[in-house]
Design a protein around this motif. Structure first.
Motif, short mmCIF file in Angstrom:
data_model
loop_
_atom_site.label_atom_id
_atom_site.label_comp_id
_atom_site.label_asym_id
_atom_site.label_seq_id
_atom_site.Cartn_x
_atom_site.Cartn_y
_atom_site.Cartn_z
N ILE A 31 23.01 -24.99 -0.46
CA ILE A 31 22.10 -23.84 -0.47
C ILE A 31 22.66 -22.77 0.44
O ILE A 31 23.03 -23.03 1.57
N ALA A 32 22.68 -21.50 -0.05
CA ALA A 32 23.40 -20.44 0.67
C ALA A 32 22.71 -19.96 1.95
O ALA A 32 23.38 -19.60 2.90
N PHE A 33 21.38 -19.96 1.95
CA PHE A 33 20.67 -19.35 3.08
C PHE A 33 19.55 -20.27 3.58
O PHE A 33 18.92 -20.99 2.81
N MET A 34 19.31 -20.22 4.87
CA MET A 34 18.17 -20.91 5.46
C MET A 34 17.38 -19.90 6.27
O MET A 34 17.94 -18.91 6.78
N GLY A 35 16.09 -20.15 6.38
CA GLY A 35 15.28 -19.18 7.10
C GLY A 35 13.98 -19.76 7.63
O GLY A 35 13.71 -20.96 7.48
N TRP A 36 13.22 -18.90 8.24
CA TRP A 36 11.88 -19.22 8.73
C TRP A 36 10.90 -18.19 8.19
O TRP A 36 11.17 -16.98 8.24
N TYR A 37 9.80 -18.68 7.66
CA TYR A 37 8.68 -17.85 7.25
C TYR A 37 7.49 -18.20 8.14
O TYR A 37 7.48 -19.25 8.79
N ALA A 49 12.96 -14.76 9.73
CA ALA A 49 14.40 -14.68 9.99
C ALA A 49 15.14 -15.45 8.91
O ALA A 49 14.63 -16.41 8.35
N VAL A 50 16.35 -15.00 8.62
CA VAL A 50 17.20 -15.67 7.64
C VAL A 50 18.62 -15.72 8.18
O VAL A 50 19.07 -14.81 8.89
N MET A 51 19.31 -16.82 7.84
CA MET A 51 20.67 -17.01 8.33
C MET A 51 21.53 -17.53 7.19
O MET A 51 21.20 -18.57 6.60
N SER A 58 22.71 -12.66 10.46
CA SER A 58 21.32 -13.04 10.38
C SER A 58 20.45 -11.79 10.30
O SER A 58 20.86 -10.70 10.69
N ARG A 59 19.26 -11.97 9.78
CA ARG A 59 18.33 -10.84 9.63
C ARG A 59 16.96 -11.25 10.11
O ARG A 59 16.55 -12.40 9.94
N TYR A 60 16.25 -10.30 10.74
CA TYR A 60 14.93 -10.56 11.32
C TYR A 60 13.95 -9.51 10.85
O TYR A 60 14.31 -8.34 10.63
N THR A 61 12.69 -9.91 10.75
CA THR A 61 11.66 -8.92 10.50
C THR A 61 11.47 -8.08 11.77
O THR A 61 11.73 -8.56 12.89
N ALA A 98 14.75 -22.71 2.59
CA ALA A 98 16.13 -22.60 2.15
C ALA A 98 16.14 -22.01 0.74
O ALA A 98 15.21 -22.25 -0.03
N GLY A 99 17.17 -21.24 0.45
CA GLY A 99 17.22 -20.65 -0.88
C GLY A 99 18.53 -19.94 -1.14
O GLY A 99 19.41 -19.87 -0.28
N HIS A 100 18.62 -19.35 -2.33
CA HIS A 100 19.87 -18.72 -2.77
C HIS A 100 19.84 -17.20 -2.63
O HIS A 100 20.83 -16.55 -2.96
N ASN A 101 18.75 -16.65 -2.14
CA ASN A 101 18.61 -15.20 -2.01
C ASN A 101 18.48 -14.81 -0.56
O ASN A 101 17.61 -15.31 0.15
N TYR A 102 19.33 -13.92 -0.12
CA TYR A 102 19.36 -13.48 1.30
C TYR A 102 18.05 -12.82 1.70
O TYR A 102 17.63 -12.92 2.86
#
Length: 119
Positions: A31-37, A49-51, A58-61, A98-102
């Motif tokens: 899986i390309a991306f992991m994050g927190w919702y 956040a996504v990594m 990485s990107r943050y709200t 986790a997912g495939h979209n940044y």
């Protein structure tokens, strides 16, 4: 099969810190991306956040940028979220994803962990 299990939530006073951790199954390497919702009271779920798994940016709200840090431990196969200078508005259920979209890495979800910021 991708499984995500969060830990580390709890009660903390405003201005305090918490570290969330997400244990991922072996299938996460595909899986390309992991994050927190998170879902805060009265609001829809939002990405915090996504990594990228390849070590990209990485990107943050906006509301957490500068206070939260997302990180990956590949040896332990965990995804962490270090949360500093916590505010009552940060209260909510935090989900590892986790997912495939940044921009929306949410094909897979953990069960969530409660974070409460209160005095």
């Amino acid at each position: 099969q991708v499984q995500l299990v969060e830990s580390g939530g709890g009660l903390v006073q405003p201005g305090g810190s918490l570290r969330l951790s997400c244990k991922a199954s072996r299938g996460i390497f595909n899986i390309a991306f992991m994050g927190w919702y998170r879902q805060t009271p009265g609001n829809e779920r939002e990405m915090v956040a996504v990594m990228p798994q390849d070590g990209g940016t990485s990107r943050y709200t906006d509301s957490v940028r500068g206070r939260f840090t997302i990180s990956r431990d590949y040896a332990k196969n965990t995804l962490d979220l270090q949360m500093n200078s916590l505010k009552p508005d940060d209260t909510g259920v935090y989900y590892c994803t986790a997912g495939h979209n940044y921009y929306s890495p949410n094909d897979y979800w953990g069960q969530g962990t409660q974070v409460t910021v209160s005095s």
